[in-house]
Design an enzyme around this catalytic site. Sequence first.
Site, PDB file in Angstrom:
ATOM      1  N   SER A  30      63.542  38.583 -37.645  1.00 30.61           N
ATOM      2  CA  SER A  30      63.970  39.838 -38.275  1.00 30.61           C
ATOM      3  C   SER A  30      64.896  39.599 -39.458  1.00 30.61           C
ATOM      4  CB  SER A  30      64.690  40.718 -37.251  1.00 30.61           C
ATOM      5  OG  SER A  30      63.808  41.113 -36.225  1.00 30.61           O
ATOM      6  N   GLU A  37      56.377  35.258 -25.741  1.00 28.09           N
ATOM      7  CA  GLU A  37      57.600  35.998 -25.422  1.00 28.09           C
ATOM      8  C   GLU A  37      57.302  37.141 -24.458  1.00 28.09           C
ATOM      9  OE1 GLU A  37      61.200  38.445 -27.666  1.00 28.09           O
ATOM     10  OE2 GLU A  37      59.320  38.077 -28.717  1.00 28.09           O
TER      11      GLU A  37
END
Length: 204
Positions: free
Chosen positions: A67, A182
Amino acid sequence: AYGGGGRTNCQRIANEEMHRAKTPYMPNIIGLGMAAPTLLQFGQEELKKHLLPRLFSGEDIWCQMFSEPGAGSDVASLQTKAERDGDQWVINGQKVWTTLAHHSEYGILVARTNPTVSKHAGISMFMVDMRDPAIEIRPIHQIDGGRHFNEVFFTDARAPIANVISDVNDGWRVTNQLLAYERGDDATTVSLRMQGVLDRLVDA
């Protein structure tokens, strides 16, 4: 071959047993759940031999840097760039919401390596040494007093060309696979952790 258990589902079983034993939060959850399977699938052999044994033993903590302030859920819009300089990559840019960066020896980074093609096509994934003095880590102070998120700034940070995971400009494909790992890891670890919170609330 790289210091792990060499068995199917061994991490899921370990997570279940740690939950039953009420162990504290495991600090290398990103390394085990995301970095390790991604390196196993896409990493060069030398990277795997050098990095994975210390990851599995817990000697090295890992973080993941996707991010950015202007590219949250739209990771492909990232602006952090990596430019080739001889046998190294020079990295400049900023990441945000990086969990455990302040405790990590290594990190998985996605950066733009080709600005002339579509945004999904010009991304590469790197392994970076978080102890590089050209990498600045600033903790984000949360309202509950926690400090496990961070901003990370790269100012002419350098990484060897061998630190590209998979191929140059193949980062979008590798990123999607890492996120799949993930989510698979979260399917067991998060539910077990939340069950532990619920059990303690009931006890209280």
